[in-house]
Write a protein that holds these residues in place. Structure first.
Motif, short mmCIF file in Angstrom:
data_model
loop_
_atom_site.label_atom_id
_atom_site.label_comp_id
_atom_site.label_asym_id
_atom_site.label_seq_id
_atom_site.Cartn_x
_atom_site.Cartn_y
_atom_site.Cartn_z
N LYS A 96 0.85 -1.20 0.00
CA LYS A 96 0.00 0.00 0.00
C LYS A 96 0.89 1.25 0.00
CE LYS A 96 -3.92 -2.24 0.38
NZ LYS A 96 -4.77 -2.41 -0.78
N ASP B 139 -2.43 5.04 -2.73
CA ASP B 139 -3.70 4.39 -2.43
C ASP B 139 -4.52 5.25 -1.48
OD1 ASP B 139 -3.28 1.77 -3.78
OD2 ASP B 139 -1.55 1.73 -2.44
N THR C 30 -7.64 10.05 -5.23
CA THR C 30 -7.63 8.93 -4.27
C THR C 30 -8.25 9.41 -2.95
OG1 THR C 30 -5.34 9.56 -3.99
CG2 THR C 30 -5.73 7.45 -5.02
N LEU D 177 -7.81 1.07 4.14
CA LEU D 177 -7.17 0.37 3.03
C LEU D 177 -7.46 -1.12 3.03
CD1 LEU D 177 -3.71 2.14 2.88
CD2 LEU D 177 -5.64 2.38 1.33
N ASN E 255 -8.74 -4.64 2.56
CA ASN E 255 -9.63 -5.29 1.62
C ASN E 255 -10.00 -6.69 2.12
OD1 ASN E 255 -7.04 -5.94 1.29
ND2 ASN E 255 -6.84 -5.17 -0.80
#
Ligand code: CTP
Length: 398
Positions: A5, A82, A115, A179, A181
């Motif tokens: 990231k 990100d 972003t 961030l 996932n």
């Protein structure tokens, strides 16, 4: 857990800029990369050299830093991340963001980025409360900017109130949650852990042998699956895990207050070994040994039951409430009754008889009881039990 990231960290000019150094260290430790940008004012508080050394990456300070790269260097820089994190976010920087100004590198990047952006405001309490600043905050919120803090507390300027930048570990936890996932991304879960200390007088307290190890492992496993975790811990021997928001408490009453203020949550896991009783009248001064009437008689009163309180909430109850049952005999039967009595969805039962070595040890053998009945898991490390429980929670929340 931040492997691969990329974080663009914009450091604004405030006294708490020094905390951004710790934030860089935490992000790097989790495998993330940091591209630092300092405003002109930030350079008065931390040097580009120390920031670059910790980040392992050049620190950008001026728009012209980028002209030697590509023609559209700042656009590239703002989009290659990100997540853009602004810490500390000063009143000035947020005013620029809210009005769309682009008159230095930081504000240009913030205007050019596509972003997600997270701001961690830090400023004097009066500045924070000023209607102009509050208008800007509302604008940023409406623009979809994520915000963490500010916290309330003593400030470098000598005043008290909201305005302190949130601690780096909490910002780091928020970054992980944004961030993430994993299957628990976007979920908020409260975990209680450790013992509670119930004061007798200013120097003595009632306590128990809980190490906090199982609770820490659960919080860490949930964060690892992407959850945003609020970790409410009594005075435990085990250090709180990284990547979670830590709220430290001493007593059962403080733990209840902390849990209630952390709501709403999607799930809550009550792994704390909460003291059932507290001393009814805590002595204001140290109780002296040499008393004519001999040792003091301690009258006890019942503590609030945090698990039962949250399980039985009629409004705002988490979707999934998980309790623990520390038993020494008839483990499953007692735990099943406890589940019904307290009103939680699942109860994780374990045998804490001294010969099992579970309380204070590194292994656990549990039976998870839900509406469908008991499911016994093989004895395993507390970390493995935590991971299995976190996956079960992720599956239940769907
Ligand atoms: N618990 C709680 N608040 C309390 C007491 C317990 O939230 N005041 C929670 C614990 O965190 C755990 C569960 O309730 O999840 C069961 O704790 P346990 O000590 O096993 O049960 P008790 O309610 O104390 O019942 P008993 O002492 O009769 O076994």
């Amino acid at each position: 857990m931040l492997q691969g990231k990329r974080i663009l960290l914009i450091i604004g000019g405030g006294i708490s800029a020094y905390k951004s150094l710790e934030l860089i260290r935490l992000i790097k430790r989790e495998g993330g990369s940091v591209t630092p940008v300092l405003t002109r004012a930030a350079e008065q508080f931390v040097t580009p050299l120390s920031v670059a050394a910790l980040a392992g990456h050049k620190a950008y300070t001026h728009l012209f830093d980028l002209t030697d790269e590509a023609e559209m260097g700042h656009i590239e820089l703002s989009r290659s991340a990100d997540l853009v994190v602004v810490a500390p976010a000063t009143a000035d920087l947020m005013a620029k963001m809210a009005s769309g100004q682009a008159n230095d590198l930081a504000s240009t990047l913030l205007l050019a980025t596509d972003t997600p952006v997270l701001v961690a405001p830090a400023m004097n309490v009066r500045m924070w409360l000023h209607p102009a600043n509050q208008r800007n905050i509302a604008t940023l919120e409406a623009d979809g900017i994520h915000r963490i803090g500010p916290n309330e507390g003593d400030m470098a300027c000598g005043e008290f109130g909201p305005g302190r930048m949130t601690e780096p570990v909490e910002i780091h936890a928020e970054i992980m949650a944004l961030l993430a996932n994993g299957p628990l991304g976007g979920r908020h879960i409260i975990v209680t852990s450790g013992p509670t200390h119930e004061p007798i007088d200013p120097v003595r307290y009632l306590a128990n042998r809980s190490s906090g190890q199982q609770g820490s492992a659960i919080a860490s496993a949930l964060a690892g699956l992407g959850a945003q975790v609020t970790f409410v811990t009594g005075p435990a021997r085990t250090a709180p895990p990284l990547g979670v928001k830590v709220v430290k408490v001493e007593t059962a009453s403080e733990m209840l207050d902390a849990v209630i203020s952390a709501l709403p949550a999607d799930a809550a896991v009550f792994a704390a070994a909460v003291a059932d009783w507290r001393v009814a009248e805590v002595a204001a001064g140290k109780i002296k040994k040499a008393k004519a009437e001999g040792p003091p008689a301690l009258a006890l009163m019942e503590n609030p039951d945090i698990l039962a309180t949250v399980s039985q909430m009629t409004k705002g109850r988490p979707e999934l409430v998980v309790g623990f049952a520390a038993e020494t005999d008839d483990v499953v039967a007692h735990a099943a009754q406890k589940r019904k009595r307290k009103g939680c969805d699942w109860i994780v039962a374990n045998d804490v008889s001294p010969e099992t070595g579970i309380m204070g040890g590194s292994e656990n053998a549990v039976t998870v009881i839900d509406a469908d009945g008991p499911e016994t898991w093989p004895r395993a490390s507390k970390d493995d039990v935590a991971r299995k429980l976190a996956l079960r929670i992720a599956a239940a929340l769907g």
